[in-house]
Structures are given as structure tokens and as C-alpha cells.
Motif scaffolding. Structure first.
Motif, PDB file in Angstrom:
ATOM      1  N   SER A 858     -18.318 -13.966 -15.407  1.00  0.00           N
ATOM      2  CA  SER A 858     -16.902 -13.587 -15.418  1.00  0.00           C
ATOM      3  C   SER A 858     -15.987 -14.790 -15.710  1.00  0.00           C
ATOM      4  CB  SER A 858     -16.523 -12.913 -14.102  1.00  0.00           C
ATOM      5  OG  SER A 858     -16.837 -13.808 -13.046  1.00  0.00           O
ATOM      6  N   GLU A 861     -16.117 -15.487 -19.393  1.00  0.00           N
ATOM      7  CA  GLU A 861     -15.341 -14.477 -20.108  1.00  0.00           C
ATOM      8  C   GLU A 861     -13.847 -14.799 -20.035  1.00  0.00           C
ATOM      9  OE1 GLU A 861     -17.397 -10.139 -20.175  1.00  0.00           O
ATOM     10  OE2 GLU A 861     -16.914 -10.831 -18.146  1.00  0.00           O
ATOM     11  N   SER A 867     -15.242 -10.620 -24.069  1.00  0.00           N
ATOM     12  CA  SER A 867     -15.843  -9.661 -23.147  1.00  0.00           C
ATOM     13  C   SER A 867     -17.299  -9.457 -23.542  1.00  0.00           C
ATOM     14  CB  SER A 867     -15.033  -8.373 -23.240  1.00  0.00           C
ATOM     15  OG  SER A 867     -15.843  -7.309 -22.875  1.00  0.00           O
TER      16      SER A 867
END
Ligand SMILES: Nc1ncnc2c1ncn2[C@@H]1O[C@H](COP(=O)(O)OP(=O)(O)OP(=O)(O)O)[C@@H](O)[C@H]1O
Length: 883
Positions: A858, A861, A867
Motif C-alpha cells: 500500500s 502504491e 494501483s
């Protein structure tokens, strides 16, 4: 040619007779020829004529020996020589019968099984004749026949007829009477339909078989000692006989029904029976081929017996119709008494296509065929050696063709003058002729009467020769010759298949095939090594009629035809041609005529199946095919053949030059996309002057199809570099990590090293080692800072390891670093272009893994504003699970 020579000077015949008279020894044709200084074939022809005239004895040994027949010759014939089938399908049967006849004592009874009319009674008579011939019974020995069926309703009467009776034994027994068994004393008693004998009758027979004595009915106390040989026959199976009866019979034989006899025997039987009618009617018959074909397929009850009756009636009918007319009496289908009995199965091939004249003037012995022994000697050793030497390129094609030509001719000389029965020769001639005409019409075979005769003699010889060639050894040679002589291979195959179909011919199929192949090859104008050509056309026989015309005109097998139905899909056309190409040598190129423009595109499907050039012409007429044929035989190259055809005929073409498969290194990335592209670029840069292609292929394809995979058809693959584990059986695969190791060096030397000089290869390896270290790989990134992204990816991966509770091996980690770095850059670059989730790619990974990955990545990202979608997760998962 040798067989066309005459028998030479008239003096030759006298000289041969004189030589044999004086020498008193057996001699071969070759010895005689040497001694008199004449051609062997001439000597052989004269000797055969002398043998026919009864002046010289021909012994069917190998080699055949000839000797002079002295006038006091006591030579007499074995009666079985005239029993049709004695030397063929009934050979074993006859041997058993002879054995029982040879046995000196009476207690070797024989039981003949077989359907009605199969020839049991006749065989019984022959056994009797043979026993006389070998003197186990006297010349005047009786042959007594009793058909038990005649007394089927009165078993007592049967017993009294068979065993005799004493005066007063029953009402009407006015005096002592001898039974038939007594009549047969010192000879034979043939009991037909023996299963009809009552149990008491059978008991009495056992008594005789065991003790050698019988008693008349009503006179049980008085035994009469007899010496009678017994032959029994029954149309029933074994089950209808008492076990106690069967136990006493040492010899059993079974005669097959007519339709199970060989074609040759059926033919002989028919001719023989008609010949017998020529004596009854005192005329000759001209039997139509239709009649013979119908009779040959007769399957009616009553077998030979019924056939005989039918022929008797038919001949009478024909005779009455022709009364007063000159010439032989025509015997036509309409004369057959019960035509429907002879219905041939629809679509069956007629056996004969010529009428046969059967004359009473000829001696009967000419119609009772005894198998003449023809010996065929195949120069196996010379031919086998020549084949191997040719295949190993130790002798030239010209030399090979010369050897084959000489040896085949030698063999022909040997066989051509050997005599065979004229009627059987006729049967063989017609079958062989049908096939040669077919090969002439369709494959341009150049044949003549000699070729027909040679095949007839060879086939006949093989069928009758006791020492048959070892067929399996010829199979090996045929298969070896297939690639270098495929045109003749195919003609040989057709020949054997057709001879099998039309004649039930089964003897030595591989020998026949090899002989046919070599014979066609040695007689052909061309050795078969020229551009291959095929015609593909829609319609029932368009292609084959054009192909056969051209083949016939040039007397050479040039074109192969593919007749297609109008709705045959392209894929099927391609697959039929591919199948044909599998067994075809296309090194001299392939020219295809098609009748539809859309078929030009089959070049794409076929180009990998062809060694030489491929040319496709989108039009076909006989004229074009003739022109192409002529040019092919002039050995023009395919390009010029096509140019000429195009300039003379309005048409289109598609031309694909012969292609050496390019050498390539294959990259196989489970992850596909960016990583593979990056590696490909890097690897290409490493090549520096080495002419190799670097191509990618999908991992699943390679995993599934191995070396059958498309990439192997298109490229000469040196080795495969993979990013995942791959079981490679028949090609070399190497993991990306190994590329910079010792193994990488070994693989490159063993593959690429074969084609390029050492320094270049060394340089290639050094380049790889330099470029394929991880940092360098990541250094290929265009927008991202390699150090920075590497750090971030390392953190994400460490977090994933913690969440998953695993420690990934170092190799895997390296792979993952490269893959994820490249992935992030790719996601940045492709943002907005790639669909969020690839619909064909379902997410197959563990749910907890997806959760852990999403969590650990995460930060990444967020930092790079990308994504990581399902497809990417799937790829990472596959990498982790596969390595
Ligand atoms: N091998 C043969 N050569 C010539 N003629 C044959 C041969 N076999 C059978 N025949 C002829 O076929 C006819 C029938 O044969 P035969 O009477 O011997 O048969 P069968 O088996 O005894 O019949 P059935 O059981 O009805 O008595 C006879 O005219 C016989 O001459």
C-alpha cells in the motif's frame, strides 16, 4: 532386352538334347549355356520347351535342374497332384490323408468334416487311389461307399446292409448275406453321413475298429476277420458324434466351404468343371468374364457340388441355344440356372475382365492344374547393400539406379521363361493388368506386356514357393527407401494393396512391395528427384483427371491430385496436404495449383512443412499443368516454372522462398509484459554481431507443448531463458539466474558456440554477465531512479514476507525485485491505458495472500500513485509459487 531374344539358332535345341543325353547328369540352364556358348535365357527357353514336350525332365530344385528322360522311365504321378488345392489351401489336409494311407495296418481310420458338396467323397476316393499308388493296398482293392443318410429312416436296414445278415435274422432274410464291410475287405469302406448310424451300428463299428472282426446281423457268435480301411464323413460338427466314436479316430480333417477356398482354387475348380462339360457336350465353351466373376463369388449351399450341378444345367442351356452355330458355345450370364444365387456384392471389384475359351480338344491334364513351381530368386544381398551404400552416400544415384536395374533384369530373365499353368496365368494376368492400367492412368507408369508377365510370374512363384523370402527384412528396406524414393514407394504401396484386394493375395507383402517399387524405379525415365507438384481442385474428379492426364502424357508420376468437395473447409484442405507432405520429399520445392483465390493463403499454413521453395498458383487447367510438368521434368527451378506459367496464362501467384529457420534464443516469462520486453532488449544488446534473434513465447504454451510449440516450428531454437521453473525434455532451458553462472556459459558454448567464432561468443557471455546483474537490469528503467525504487520495493517485500510468515529464497527475491520495479514503472507509464482488471485473467491466488500483498504494497502504491490490480497480484503470486 533378354526376353525379347529368340531361341537362337535351330541347332541349339539339338545341341542341348545331345549334351544332356551324353552327360547323363542333371544340369542347370546356366551350365548348359556356358558349355554351348549360348545365352542363358536362350538355353532356359529351349529347356523349358523340351520339358513341356516330355524330352527333358525339369526338377524344381533351386537352381532348377534339367536331365534327359530315358525311354524306360517309370515315372508316374501322385494321384493327389490333380486334386485341386492339394498343394495350396488343402495341403495340410492332404498330408494327413496321405499319412493315413501310408499306414500299413488298417487301424488308422480317418474322419472328414465339411459342409455338403465341399469334396469329402472325392477326397475319400483320392485317399483310396493314393493307397493303391503307394501299394499299401493291392491294385484291385475294392472301394465301397455307403451313404448312411440313405437309410436314415431304417437304422436296422442300414446295419444289415453294412454288416450283412444271417438267414432268418429278420423277416425277409432268406439267405446269408455279406455286408458292405465284407465287400470292402482288403480295400476301403467310405461311410458318408456317418452320424446317421444308430448307436448299435456305431458299437459294431467300434468292435471292428478295436478287434478287426465283425459279425453279421443275427449271427453274433460268428466273427469274421477283415482287413478294411475306414473313411468316415459327416456334414455335422463334432458335437453330433459319440465321444467313444471320436476317440477311436486318429485322423480328422475339415474341408472348407467353396467361398473359403483361395481365389486361385475357386477359379481352377470352375474352369475344371466347365472343361468336364466340354466332353459331355462335345463342344468348346467361350465363358464370359461375367459368368466367371459371378461363379467366383458363389456362396450358396451345397458348395462345389451345387456349383457343378448349376454348371451342368447352364452348359446344356447354352449348348441348346447355340445348336448348329459354328465356333465355341458362348456361356453367358443368362445361362446360369439360378442367377440370383450368384449375386456379387455391390461395388466389388470384378476378378477377371476377359472371356475364357475352354476346349475339349485340350488334354484334360491341362485343366487339372498342378502347381508348377516357379522359383524366384531375389538378389537380396546385392540390393540391400546397394540401398545402404546409397543411403550412406557411398555410391552415387546413377550407380545405385544401375545396380537396381541390372539386378531386377537379372531376376526377370530368371523368372520369365518359367512355365505356369495357362489358366492360372490368365487369372493373374487380368488382375495385374487392371492394376498396371490404373497406375498408368493415374501415375503415368510406363508399362508393357513384359512388366505384366514379370509380375504374374513373381506373384505366382511367391504364392507357390515353399521357401518364401523372409518378409520382415524387406519391410526394413522399404521403410529406409521411403524418404529417398517416395514416389515409387507410393506406387509400390498401391500395387500391393490392389493386388491384395483383387486377388486376396497375401504372400510376402513387403517383398512384393519392394520389388514393385524397385521395378518401377528401374524402368522409369526419371528417378523421382524433381519438384513436387500437386493439384487441389473442387469437384469429384477435376484434380485427379488433370493430374492423371499429365502423368500419362509424360509417363512419369509428376502430379498428385486432391479432389475436394465444394464445401470442404480450408482447414481440411490444409490438413490433407500436410498429411501428404509428411511422407514426401520436398527438398526440390513444391508447386501447388489451386482453383480458388482464397486458397493462395494456404502458403502461410504450409511453409513450415516444406524444405524447399513453395509456389502456389491460383488457377489450374490441363494446359497449365502440362506446361508445368514439362518444365519440372527439365529440372527447371520453381521460380522460373512459375514465371513461365504466369506469362503464358492469366493467373495469380503466391511465392514463398525457401527459408532456413532463423536461429533464436527464446525468452519465456511467466509474467510477460514489461520484464520480458526489458530482458529482450538487454539480451539483444549483448549479442554484438552475433546473428541471433531473441523472441518471446508465453510460458503456458511452452509448458504444455514443449518443443511442439509454435516457436520451434518457426525458429531454430538455441535455448530458452525462463523466469520460472520449466521441465524441458527435448530442448535446453535455463533459468534467468543461471544465465550469468557457469551453467549459462556452458549452455551458450554448447548451442550458439556451434555457429559463431569463439571470440564473439566469449564477448556475448561477458556482455550477459555485465548486463544481467540485478542492478543493471533495474538500471534499464527509464523514468524511475533505480536506487530509490529498489529501496521501496525491498521494504514492501520484507513486509510481505513478515505477513506471509515466509523467508523467500534469494533467487526468488532477485526475480521479484526486478519484476516489481519494472511493474511499477510500467504502471506509471501505462496508467489510464490498461483496463483495471483483465477479464480473462481470474484471480486464482490465496485470499490471505491478496490481503497481505495489498497491505504490504500500500505504501508503494501511494508513493508512486499506482494501483496494483488483480492481474499484477496474480503474476507476483505465480512468480512466488513457481520458483
Ligand atoms: N478338389 C476338387 N477338385 C475337383 N472337383 C471337386 C473337388 N472337390 C469337389 N469337387 C467336385 O464337387 C462335387 C461335390 O463333391 P463331393 O461329392 O465330394 O462333396 P461332399 O463333401 O462329399 O458332399 P456331400 O456331403 O453332399 O456328399 C463333386 O462333383 C466333386 O467332383
Amino acid at each position: 532386352m533378354a526376353w525379347e531374344r529368340s531361341m537362337g539358332k535351330p541347332g541349339n535345341k539339338n545341341n542341348i538334347i545331345k549334351l544332356l543325353q551324353e552327360s547323363r547328369n542333371k544340369q542347370t540352364a546356366e551350365e548348359i549355356a556356358d558349355c554351348l556358348g549360348i545365352q542363358r535365357n536362350t538355353a532356359s527357353a529351349i529347356l523349358n520347351e523340351l520339358a513341356r514336350d516330355g524330352i527333358v525332365r525339369k526338377e524344381k530344385t533351386r537352381p532348377v535342374m534339367f536331365s534327359y528322360i530315358e525311354n524306360d522311365s517309370t515315372f508316374s504321378d501322385d494321384p493327389f497332384a490333380s486334386f485341386i488345392g492339394a498343394d495350396k489351401s488343402l495341403k495340410e489336409t492332404v498330408e494327413k490323408c496321405k499319412l493315413s494311407a501310408i499306414y500299413l495296418k488298417r487301424d488308422m481310420p480317418i474322419l472328414l468334416f465339411g459342409p455338403s458338396g465341399a469334396g469329402k467323397s472325392l477326397l475319400a476316393e483320392y485317399i483310396y487311389k493314393y493307397a493303391k499308388y503307394i501299394h499299401t493296398i493291392p491294385e484291385d482293392a475294392p472301394f465301397v461307399v455307403l451313404n448312411c443318410a440313405d437309410y436314415a429312416n431304417n437304422k436296422e436296414l442300414l446295419s444289415s446292409v453294412l454288416f450283412g445278415y444271417k438267414k432268418g435274422a429278420f423277416t425277409g432274410a432268406h439267405r446269408d448275406t455279406r455286408g458292405l464291410i465284407e465287400e470292402a475287405d482288403n480295400g476301403y469302406l467310405f461311410l458318408d453321413e456317418v452320424h446317421r448310424l444308430s448307436p448299435e451300428g456305431q458299437e459294431k463299428l467300434f468292435h471292428y475298429m478295436d478287434k478287426g472282426v465283425v459279425s453279421r446281423v443275427g449271427d453274433n457268435g460268428h466273427n469274421i476277420e477283415l482287413n478294411v480301411r475306414l473313411i468316415f464323413a459327416t456334414t455335422e460338427g463334432k458335437e453330433s458324434m459319440l465321444d467313444t466314436f471320436l476317440r477311436r479316430i486318429p485322423v480328422e480333417v475339415t474341408l472348407p466351404p467353396f467361398h473359403e477356398r483361395t481365389l486361385e482354387e475357386r477359379y481352377q475348380l470352375i474352369i475344371y468343371m466347365i472343361h468336364q462339360e466340354t466332353f459331355v457336350m462335345e463342344c468348346s465353351f467361350l465363358v464370359s468374364s461375367n459368368v466367371i466373376n459371378r461363379l467366383l463369388t458363389f456362396q450358396g449351399k451345397g458348395n462345389i457340388g451345387s456349383l457343378r450341378n448349376i454348371l451342368k444345367l447352364s452348359c446344356t442351356k447354352a449348348y441348346n441355344e447355340a445348336e448348329g452355330k459354328k465356333g465355341p458355345v458362348p456361356l453367358k450370364l443368362r445361362h446360369l440356372s439360378d442367377t440370383q444365387k450368384f449375386m456379387t456384392g455391390t461395388g466389388s471389384v470384378p476378378y477377371v475382365n476377359q472371356d475364357v475359351e475352354i476346349s475339349s480338344e485340350k488334354e484334360s491334364v491341362q485343366y487339372i492344374f498342378t502347381t508348377e513351381q516357379i522359383h524366384v530368386y531375389f538378389p537380396a544381398e546385392t540390393i540391400v547393400t546397394a540401398v545402404y551404400e546409397y543411403l550412406e552416400k557411398k555410391i552415387s544415384k546413377v550407380r545405385f539406379r544401375k545396380i537396381i536395374y541390372d539386378e531386377i533384369n537379372h531376376m526377370i530373365d530368371d523368372v520369365i521363361y518359367q512355365e505356369m499353368d495357362p489358366f492360372i496365368q490368365n487369372l493373374y494376368n487380368q488382375a495385374v493388368n487392371n492394376i498396371l492400367v490404373y497406375l498408368q492412368d493415374n501415375y503415368g507408369l510406363k508399362y508393357n506386356g513384359v512388366m505384366e508377365m514379370v509380375f504374374v510370374k513373381i506373384l505366382y512363384a511367391l504364392n507357390n514357393q515353399s521357401d518364401k523370402p523372409d518378409d520382415s527384412q524387406y519391410e526394413i528396406i522399404v521403410r529406409k527407401l521411403q524418404p529417398v524414393m517416395y514416389r515409387y514407394y507410393k506406387m509400390g504401396l498401391i500395387f500391393t494393396e490392389m493386388i491384395h484386394q483383387t486377388m486376396d493375395y497375401e504372400s510376402s507383402p513387403w517383398f512384393v512391395r519392394l520389388f514393385a517399387m524397385l521395378y518401377f524405379y528401374s524402368m522409369a525415365k526419371e528417378d523421382g528427384d524433381y519438384t513436387n507438384a500437386i493439384i487441389v481442385s473442387h469437384g469429384p474428379a477435376t484434380a485427379s483427371s488433370i493430374a492423371s492426364t499429365v502423368n500419362r502424357v509424360f509417363e512419369t508420376y509428376i502430379f498428385e491430385a486432391f479432389d475436394m468437395a465444394y464445401d470442404t473447409p480450408k482447414s481440411e484442405i490444409v490438413s490433407r496436404i500436410k498429411k501428404y507432405l509428411k511422407n514426401t520429399n520436398t527438398s526440390k520445392g513444391l508447386l501447388i495449383f489451386v482453383d480458388m483465390g482464397s486458397l493462395l493463403s494456404i502458403s502461410r499454413d504450409l511453409k513450415d512443412d516444406i524444405e524447399g521453395d513453395l509456389g502456389i498458383v491460383n488457377n489450374i487447367t490441363t494446359e497449365m499443368a502440362l506446361e508445368a510438368g514439362e518444365r519440372i521434368l527439365r529440372h527447371e527451378d520453381l521460380q522460373s516454372i512459375m514465371d513461365n506459367i504466369l506469362s503464358h496464362h492469366v493467373t495469380k501467384k503466391s511465392y514463398v522462398p525457401s527459408r532456413q529457420k532463423p536461429k533464436a534464443i527464446v525468452l519465456c516469462c511467466i509474467t510477460g509484459l514489461g520484464t520480458a520486453v526489458k530482458m529482450k532488449t538487454l539480451l539483444k544488446e549483448c549479442l554484438e554481431g552475433i546473428e541471433l534473434e531473441v523472441v518471446e513465447t508465453p510460458f503456458p504454451d511452452l509448458q504444455r507443448d514443449g518443443s511442439q510449440c509454435d516457436v520451434f516450428r518457426k525458429y531454430n531454437v538455441q535455448f530458452v531463458v525462463t523466469t520460472s521453473k520449466l521441465e524441458a525434455e527435448d530442448y535446453t532451458a535455463i533459468h534467468l539466474n543461471e544465465l550469468i553462472d557457469k551453467r549459462g556459459e556452458e549452455v551458450i558454448y554448447a548451442t550458439v558456440g556451434k555457429y559463431f567464432d569463439k571470440e564473439k561468443v566469449q564477448k556475448f557471455i561477458e556482455n550477459i554477465v555485465r548486463s544481467f546483474t540485478m542492478r543493471n537490469l533495474i538500471g534499464q528503467l527509464t523514468i524511475l531512479n533505480p536506487d530509490k525504487i529498489l529501496d521501496d520495493v525491498e521494504k514492501a517485500l520484507t513486509r510481505l514476507e513478515i505477513l506471509e510468515g515466509e523467508n523467500y529464497p534469494i533467487d526468488l527475491k532477485k526475480m521479484l525485485y526486478i519484476h516489481i520495479c519494472v511493474m511499477v514503472e510500467r504502471l506509471i507509464l501505462e496508467k489510464g491505458q490498461l483496463s483495471e482488471s483483465n477479464p480473462t485473467q481470474s484471480l486464482k491466488c490465496r485470499e490471505s495472500f491478496v490481503k497481505n500483498l495489498k497491505e504490504s504494497f500500500s505504501v508503494l502504491e501511494a508513493q508512486y500513485n499506482v494501483s496494483i490490480n488483480d492481474m499484477e497480484i496474480h503474476m507476483i503470486y505465480s512468480l512466488i509459487k513457481n520458483v
